[in-house]
Write a protein that holds these residues in place. Structure first.
Motif, mmCIF file in Angstrom:
data_model
loop_
_atom_site.group_PDB
_atom_site.id
_atom_site.type_symbol
_atom_site.label_atom_id
_atom_site.label_comp_id
_atom_site.label_asym_id
_atom_site.label_seq_id
_atom_site.Cartn_x
_atom_site.Cartn_y
_atom_site.Cartn_z
ATOM 1 N N ALA A 2 0.835 -1.197 0.000
ATOM 2 C CA ALA A 2 0.000 0.000 0.000
ATOM 3 C C ALA A 2 0.871 1.249 0.000
ATOM 4 O O ALA A 2 1.930 1.288 0.626
ATOM 5 N N ARG A 3 0.405 2.272 -0.698
ATOM 6 C CA ARG A 3 1.061 3.580 -0.671
ATOM 7 C C ARG A 3 0.342 4.389 0.394
ATOM 8 O O ARG A 3 -0.898 4.532 0.365
ATOM 9 N N ILE A 4 1.104 4.892 1.365
ATOM 10 C CA ILE A 4 0.514 5.680 2.441
ATOM 11 C C ILE A 4 1.054 7.105 2.382
ATOM 12 O O ILE A 4 2.185 7.340 1.954
ATOM 13 N N TYR A 5 0.218 8.040 2.814
ATOM 14 C CA TYR A 5 0.599 9.452 2.917
ATOM 15 C C TYR A 5 0.426 9.849 4.369
ATOM 16 O O TYR A 5 -0.591 9.534 4.992
ATOM 17 N N VAL A 54 4.391 16.590 4.603
ATOM 18 C CA VAL A 54 3.769 15.316 4.274
ATOM 19 C C VAL A 54 4.843 14.405 3.706
ATOM 20 O O VAL A 54 5.725 14.844 2.962
ATOM 21 N N ALA A 55 4.767 13.140 4.082
ATOM 22 C CA ALA A 55 5.670 12.109 3.564
ATOM 23 C C ALA A 55 4.819 10.991 2.974
ATOM 24 O O ALA A 55 3.677 10.791 3.377
ATOM 25 N N LEU A 91 5.105 16.079 18.652
ATOM 26 C CA LEU A 91 5.080 15.467 17.327
ATOM 27 C C LEU A 91 3.701 14.855 17.104
ATOM 28 O O LEU A 91 3.205 14.102 17.932
ATOM 29 N N ASP A 92 3.106 15.224 15.998
ATOM 30 C CA ASP A 92 1.798 14.708 15.611
ATOM 31 C C ASP A 92 1.978 14.029 14.259
ATOM 32 O O ASP A 92 2.422 14.661 13.304
ATOM 33 N N ILE A 93 1.685 12.733 14.191
ATOM 34 C CA ILE A 93 1.803 11.975 12.952
ATOM 35 C C ILE A 93 0.440 11.371 12.651
ATOM 36 O O ILE A 93 -0.112 10.637 13.472
ATOM 37 N N ASP A 94 -0.097 11.695 11.479
ATOM 38 C CA ASP A 94 -1.420 11.202 11.101
ATOM 39 C C ASP A 94 -1.367 10.502 9.752
ATOM 40 O O ASP A 94 -0.685 10.963 8.829
ATOM 41 N N LEU A 95 -2.101 9.421 9.645
ATOM 42 C CA LEU A 95 -2.271 8.727 8.375
ATOM 43 C C LEU A 95 -3.343 9.471 7.587
ATOM 44 O O LEU A 95 -4.489 9.560 8.024
ATOM 45 N N LEU A 96 -2.948 10.018 6.440
ATOM 46 C CA LEU A 96 -3.879 10.764 5.591
ATOM 47 C C LEU A 96 -4.584 9.856 4.604
ATOM 48 O O LEU A 96 -5.791 9.961 4.400
ATOM 49 N N LEU A 97 -3.794 8.983 3.967
ATOM 50 C CA LEU A 97 -4.303 8.099 2.915
ATOM 51 C C LEU A 97 -3.624 6.744 3.019
ATOM 52 O O LEU A 97 -2.429 6.675 3.326
ATOM 53 N N TYR A 98 -4.377 5.716 2.729
ATOM 54 C CA TYR A 98 -3.863 4.352 2.637
ATOM 55 C C TYR A 98 -4.398 3.841 1.312
ATOM 56 O O TYR A 98 -5.560 3.441 1.218
ATOM 57 N N ASP A 99 -3.555 3.931 0.269
ATOM 58 C CA ASP A 99 -4.021 3.719 -1.104
ATOM 59 C C ASP A 99 -5.262 4.584 -1.310
ATOM 60 O O ASP A 99 -5.263 5.753 -0.937
ATOM 61 N N ASP A 100 -6.327 4.026 -1.878
ATOM 62 C CA ASP A 100 -7.555 4.810 -2.058
ATOM 63 C C ASP A 100 -8.664 4.318 -1.127
ATOM 64 O O ASP A 100 -9.853 4.442 -1.402
#
Length: 170
Positions: A2-5, A54-55, A91-100
């Protein structure tokens, strides 16, 4: 795979925490695609400015394991759970996208703040301009172009990324 953002933000010892968080993300996910670093005013409360970026990475982990990894990295960087929603952050790290993926459990995906916060949308549009939001079906570049840029103050800054962090483009 999976591509994650991933969204990263900090306003407590921001350079130290951002660099540490990137090193930790690299250790868990390998090669990262990084946006530029942005500085923005605090949103929702009076506070010192934030560093945000964003990474993107590729992973075989489930959504639950990705989020658990982010929480461990946050904790290692001094994040205290139970803080008020709008408050300073080490530090705040959030998952924005996990594929679609579109879901509400175990977390909301895509993350709602993509459409509302310049400090998330601008760096996301920078590293994934042609990628379409899985609900609006509009590209992040298009969403950023039509975003009301007067609503939040944000600007790119020079930032020394950790040399140990392998990147595709930064």
């Amino acid at each position: 795979m999976a591509r994650i953002y991933i969204s990263l933000g900090t306003n407590i010892e921001p350079v130290e925490h951002m660099q540490s968080g990137l090193v930790d993300l690299h250790q868990h996910f390998g090669k990262l695609t990084l946006s530029r670093m942005f500085e923005s005013e605090a949103v929702g409360f009076q506070g010192t400015n934030f560093l945000n970026m964003v990474a993107a990475a590729d992973t075989d982990m489930s959504i639950e394991n990705v989020v658990a990894t982010f929480k461990r990295i946050e904790k290692q960087n001094g994040r205290i759970r139970g803080e008020k929603k709008f408050s300073p952050r080490s530090l705040d790290i959030d998952l924005l996208l996990y594929d679609d993926e579109v879901c509400y459990q175990p977390i909301e995906l895509p993350r709602g703040e993509i459409l509302y916060n310049a400090f998330v949308l601008w760096p996301l549009a920078e590293i994934a301009p042609k990628l379409a939001h899985p609900i609006t079906l509009q590209s992040y570049q298009h969403l950023w172009e039509k975003y009301d840029k007067s609503s939040q103050n944000i600007w790119p800054i020079e930032f020394e990324f950790p040399p140990s962090v392998s990147t595709e483009n930064s």
